[in-house]
Write a protein that holds these residues in place. Sequence first.
Motif, PDB file in Angstrom:
ATOM      1  N   LYS A 303      -5.015  -1.574   0.568  1.00 35.70           N
ATOM      2  CA  LYS A 303      -5.832  -1.290  -0.616  1.00 35.70           C
ATOM      3  C   LYS A 303      -6.123  -2.582  -1.387  1.00 35.70           C
ATOM      4  O   LYS A 303      -7.244  -2.806  -1.845  1.00 35.70           O
ATOM      5  CB  LYS A 303      -5.098  -0.280  -1.511  1.00 35.70           C
ATOM      6  N   ASP A 307      -9.720  -4.076  -2.543  1.00 34.71           N
ATOM      7  CA  ASP A 307      -9.965  -4.355  -3.970  1.00 34.71           C
ATOM      8  C   ASP A 307     -10.412  -5.801  -4.161  1.00 34.71           C
ATOM      9  O   ASP A 307     -11.327  -6.079  -4.929  1.00 34.71           O
ATOM     10  CB  ASP A 307      -8.692  -4.122  -4.799  1.00 34.71           C
ATOM     11  N   LEU A 517     -13.229   4.801   3.110  1.00 37.02           N
ATOM     12  CA  LEU A 517     -12.318   4.582   1.974  1.00 37.02           C
ATOM     13  C   LEU A 517     -11.946   5.871   1.264  1.00 37.02           C
ATOM     14  O   LEU A 517     -11.019   5.903   0.480  1.00 37.02           O
ATOM     15  CB  LEU A 517     -12.970   3.635   0.965  1.00 37.02           C
TER      16      LEU A 517
END
Length: 518
Positions: A303, A307, A517
Amino acid sequence: MNRESLLALASDGREFDVIVVGGGATGLGVAVESASRGYDTLLLEQADFAQGTSSRSTKLVHGGVRYLKQGNISLVLEALHERGLLIRNAPHLVHHLGFVVPLYDWWEGPFYGIGLKVYDMMAGKLGLGPSETLTPEETLSHIPTIEPQGLRGGVIYYDGQFDDSRLAVTLARTAHDLGAIPLNHVAVTGIEHESGLAREVCAVDRLNGGTYRFRGRAIVNATGVFTDSIRALDTPSARPIVRASQGVHIVLDRSFLPGDSAIMVPETDDGRVLFAVPWHDRVIVGTTDTPVPEAALEPRPLKEEVDFLLTHAVRYLTKDPAPEDVLSCFAGLRPLVSEGGDENTAAISRDHTVIVSATGLVTITGGKWTTYRRMGEDCVNQAAQIAGLEARPSETSEMRLHGWSDDLDPSDPQSVHGTDIAGLRELIAARPELGEFLHPSLPYKRCEVVWAARHEMARRLEDVLSRRTRALILDARASIEAAPEVARLMADELGEGEDWVRSELDSYRTLAETYLLH
Ligand SMILES: Cc1cc2nc3c(=O)[nH]c(=O)nc-3n(C[C@H](O)[C@H](O)[C@H](O)COP(=O)(O)OP(=O)(O)OC[C@H]3O[C@@H](n4cnc5c(N)ncnc54)[C@H](O)[C@@H]3O)c2cc1C
């Protein structure tokens, strides 16, 4: 190139001159090199060609501006030379692309302007065009969505871009044209020795469980991040030499980067290089550099990596991408050769390494896609010596790859097939329904599925949707929607039934969901 007849041919009891383990960029490059010198060559890939790292690159054929910054001049020179050769030898797969470095600080103009002039000079005769400094207006004309706030201008330079798994299939076909036997879905499970020398590999057909033994005068280990597992099969006490570093990319709609050029950010907050590159009418943003403890064929993006990419895309683009804009997200593992216990993978050399074990096993690893040919040349020089093969010079720097054509329009999605396009057209002429697109959001036609199964050894649904076409990367959701049609076409071609279709669809859906996602 028919897998079943090649498997039968490989099992005729002969002794190969060279057996290559691993069918990524490195192993395929070794197989092409070996076959081009007239050596009897077998290549065994446990999954599909390029299923590992070699289908998960940033798709650049480049000298590596980043390595120039690190002062690794010999690596940049070698890669720029190979870049020039590859554009010459595979113009249907490799193209020029402009890369714009946007400038927001006063010192960046002279710094990157001079650095990129050095890059131009290092390419010499094989250069792709001179770099130039750009005004803010010119920068915006190349990259209409670049953040204009504080923009002082840019520098544009040129590098190559390619379709990695298509180049891998092209190398498999080139090796085959030269007399080699490339086999996918055959895993090496053991290495047998004679008088202390590695002379035989044990292998299993991953599609039907069949077991085989193949004899070779030289055995080459070209298994990327799996290098140490083959070294351990050969010598259980072998020292581990490879570490894996994960790189993640996200794929966005082309509206996020509508111009004619890519963006190159030479230094992010934490010192990485970041690219946003137009590719097959999408945009690829990447990458990261995260040390991982274990090699995996299907690594998962973290993640924090996603990001990081989204945060930087938002910073440099006026159209801000959100997680729901990500069409696909994929991870790959760099095989980094570690000398000692250095924990910082970003600082480890990208140069390739050839190691000959006491058993004669030749291991080749490191490097990058761009330098695959040179890696093959260096490796086969070693392997020929080990096996006592007649020494023959390398000819691959001047050798055109399968399907060579320089008059195809790179914006035509079928141009990656090169001269094989004629075969696709014949399929459509015989069965007009094969000229239809697989999905409204994907640039692929039904004939490409039939072609992949018939001539490119695609045996799993994933082989077609991820690597013969790039549907999984271009739009994971659309690829799931196209999967039933692709499975039906493959089943007809391969003589498979309903059970096969169901099980392939199940495993493909499970895989493709990991590229989404949400
Ligand atoms: C995120 C990222 C971005 C990159 N971008 C670029 C770029 O833009 N340009 C560039 O030039 N380079 C790039 N690279 C580097 C380049 O992709 C790699 O150097 C190259 O693909 C490595 O190829 P390989 O054949 O050594 O490894 P792999 O592609 O991993 O191939 C090794 C193969 O060995 C097989 N194998 C393993 N064990 C066995 C067994 N027991 N039996 C049979 N087969 C086995 C595996 O299945 C695998 O397919 C990038 C790398 C990463 C990770």
